[in-house]
Design a protein around this motif. Sequence first.
Motif, PDB file in Angstrom:
ATOM      1  N   GLY A 281       0.879  -0.925   0.142  1.00 42.94           N
ATOM      2  CA  GLY A 281      -0.300   0.137   0.027  1.00 42.94           C
ATOM      3  C   GLY A 281       0.474   1.213   0.048  1.00 42.94           C
ATOM      4  N   PRO A 282       1.885   0.969   1.329  1.00 47.80           N
ATOM      5  CA  PRO A 282       2.762   2.858   0.849  1.00 47.80           C
ATOM      6  C   PRO A 282       3.073   2.842  -0.596  1.00 47.80           C
ATOM      7  CG  PRO A 282       3.367   1.556   3.072  1.00 47.80           C
ATOM      8  CD  PRO A 282       2.170   0.514   2.467  1.00 47.80           C
ATOM      9  N   THR A 283       3.826   2.000  -0.909  1.00 49.56           N
ATOM     10  CA  THR A 283       4.530   1.605  -2.656  1.00 49.56           C
ATOM     11  C   THR A 283       3.598   2.224  -3.606  1.00 49.56           C
ATOM     12  OG1 THR A 283       6.339   0.471  -1.395  1.00 49.56           O
ATOM     13  CG2 THR A 283       5.730   0.751  -4.270  1.00 49.56           C
ATOM     14  N   LEU A 284       2.322   1.655  -3.717  1.00 47.76           N
ATOM     15  CA  LEU A 284       1.594   2.473  -4.400  1.00 47.76           C
ATOM     16  C   LEU A 284       1.124   3.757  -3.833  1.00 47.76           C
ATOM     17  CD1 LEU A 284      -0.128   1.365  -6.562  1.00 47.76           C
ATOM     18  CD2 LEU A 284      -1.946   0.780  -5.365  1.00 47.76           C
ATOM     19  N   MET A 285       0.915   4.096  -2.874  1.00 48.48           N
ATOM     20  CA  MET A 285       0.957   5.370  -2.682  1.00 48.48           C
ATOM     21  C   MET A 285       1.534   6.679  -2.878  1.00 48.48           C
ATOM     22  SD  MET A 285      -3.095   5.927  -1.309  1.00 48.48           S
ATOM     23  CE  MET A 285      -2.629   7.661  -0.974  1.00 48.48           C
ATOM     24  N   GLU A 286       2.977   6.367  -3.112  1.00 48.46           N
ATOM     25  CA  GLU A 286       4.138   6.818  -3.232  1.00 48.46           C
ATOM     26  C   GLU A 286       4.199   7.012  -4.870  1.00 48.46           C
ATOM     27  OE1 GLU A 286       8.830   6.414  -2.639  1.00 48.46           O
ATOM     28  OE2 GLU A 286       7.955   5.561  -1.929  1.00 48.46           O
ATOM     29  N   ILE A 287       4.053   5.841  -5.409  1.00 46.79           N
ATOM     30  CA  ILE A 287       4.663   6.112  -6.489  1.00 46.79           C
ATOM     31  C   ILE A 287       3.151   5.794  -8.367  1.00 46.79           C
ATOM     32  CG2 ILE A 287       6.495   4.304  -6.620  1.00 46.79           C
ATOM     33  CD1 ILE A 287       5.720   2.645  -7.534  1.00 46.79           C
ATOM     34  N   GLY A 288       1.589   5.695  -7.206  1.00 42.59           N
ATOM     35  CA  GLY A 288       0.803   5.477  -8.436  1.00 42.59           C
ATOM     36  C   GLY A 288       0.292   6.558  -9.198  1.00 42.59           C
ATOM     37  N   VAL A 289      -0.186   6.943 -10.021  1.00 46.50           N
ATOM     38  CA  VAL A 289      -0.979   7.987  -9.826  1.00 46.50           C
ATOM     39  C   VAL A 289      -2.191   7.939  -9.903  1.00 46.50           C
ATOM     40  CG1 VAL A 289      -1.653   9.133 -12.635  1.00 46.50           C
ATOM     41  CG2 VAL A 289       0.569   8.170 -12.471  1.00 46.50           C
ATOM     42  N   LEU A 290      -2.497   8.657  -8.555  1.00 43.07           N
ATOM     43  CA  LEU A 290      -3.862   8.193  -7.728  1.00 43.07           C
ATOM     44  C   LEU A 290      -4.654   9.551  -8.236  1.00 43.07           C
ATOM     45  CD1 LEU A 290      -2.672   8.249  -4.794  1.00 43.07           C
ATOM     46  CD2 LEU A 290      -2.517   6.025  -5.733  1.00 43.07           C
ATOM     47  N   ASN A 291      -6.421   8.761  -8.155  1.00 43.63           N
ATOM     48  CA  ASN A 291      -7.218   9.534  -8.520  1.00 43.63           C
ATOM     49  C   ASN A 291      -7.347   9.569 -10.693  1.00 43.63           C
ATOM     50  OD1 ASN A 291      -8.325   9.843  -6.445  1.00 43.63           O
ATOM     51  ND2 ASN A 291      -6.608  11.697  -6.372  1.00 43.63           N
ATOM     52  N   SER A 292      -6.759   9.462 -11.107  1.00 43.24           N
ATOM     53  CA  SER A 292      -7.264   8.668 -12.596  1.00 43.24           C
ATOM     54  C   SER A 292      -8.533   8.777 -13.426  1.00 43.24           C
ATOM     55  CB  SER A 292      -6.178   7.881 -13.518  1.00 43.24           C
ATOM     56  OG  SER A 292      -5.989   6.747 -13.097  1.00 43.24           O
ATOM     57  N   VAL A 293      -9.076   7.487 -12.396  1.00 41.80           N
ATOM     58  CA  VAL A 293     -10.639   7.739 -12.915  1.00 41.80           C
ATOM     59  C   VAL A 293     -11.459   8.604 -12.306  1.00 41.80           C
ATOM     60  CG1 VAL A 293     -12.168   5.947 -12.221  1.00 41.80           C
ATOM     61  CG2 VAL A 293     -10.291   5.003 -12.318  1.00 41.80           C
ATOM     62  N   THR A 294     -11.519   8.941 -10.947  1.00 44.82           N
ATOM     63  CA  THR A 294     -11.931  10.520 -11.041  1.00 44.82           C
ATOM     64  C   THR A 294     -11.971  11.550 -12.789  1.00 44.82           C
ATOM     65  OG1 THR A 294     -11.455  10.122  -8.553  1.00 44.82           O
ATOM     66  CG2 THR A 294     -11.597  12.723  -9.607  1.00 44.82           C
ATOM     67  N   ARG A 295     -10.369  11.370 -12.176  1.00 42.72           N
ATOM     68  CA  ARG A 295     -10.308  12.463 -13.767  1.00 42.72           C
ATOM     69  C   ARG A 295     -11.486  11.956 -15.237  1.00 42.72           C
ATOM     70  NH1 ARG A 295      -4.433  14.237 -16.790  1.00 42.72           N
ATOM     71  NH2 ARG A 295      -4.901  16.663 -17.328  1.00 42.72           N
TER      72      ARG A 295
END
Length: 241
Positions: A46-60
């Motif tokens: 989880g922490p790695t995903l939050m650090e490197i992932g492009v979050l909220n792309s579905v929201t965009r």
Amino acid sequence: MCDEKKNQFIMHNVEGKIFKKAEQHMRNMVMNLGCIMGIAFKPFPGPTLMEIGVLNSVTRAWRLGREVLRARKEKINPLIAIEKAENGKLIFIGKVVDLHRVIEGGYNKGLLEVSGLDQFKGKSLEIDFQNENLIAHVVDDETKEKTQEAIVPDLICIVDSETYQPILTEDLKYGLRISVVVLPCSPKISSPQALKFCGPKAFGYDLPYNKLPGHCDLKSNAEQLKLLIQKTNMNFIQKKK
């Protein structure tokens, strides 16, 4: 990896732990087995995903659709709404006049040529694509001068000029009337480290990445609602005073 016929493959390791080699092995398998397979990777912590992932792309994506629907309801040009909401830039409106496409190395590669309409009359647009749109040049029909308007990893988006629905590279065809809007990518994708994997040179272009002016706002709906409530409360307090 597996397909509908229950052919299964597990990749435990790859030479030099180079992901590009692993990707090529997987693409070869997909092509040999009919071009349709499912794939699953080792999950990220989880922490790695939050650090490197492009979050909220579905929201965009949802937000873009909302702006198009709102523009239709208010009888304004959806392209203007998209530009304003996503800090984008309209770079061309025209008609598809030529399309060169090949399947190579598991990729849908090609060149799209568009003849300008409306304010873009007298100009042409060329887009190189490899599954996704990679680089866009506007060409002056008289002088043949070519200007680079956008390049990966910024998002070169093609939409139908009448319905404003997105058009994927595999759905492009002669005669389509299209509009092309460029949207800024996430700062995580435009970092020096990320550009090694998704910048121009990763796709074989010896060109610099010229970042699109503006910023990419990838706040979640919850974050946006929180900001809206705070702004509403502040306005209410000021009016009360």
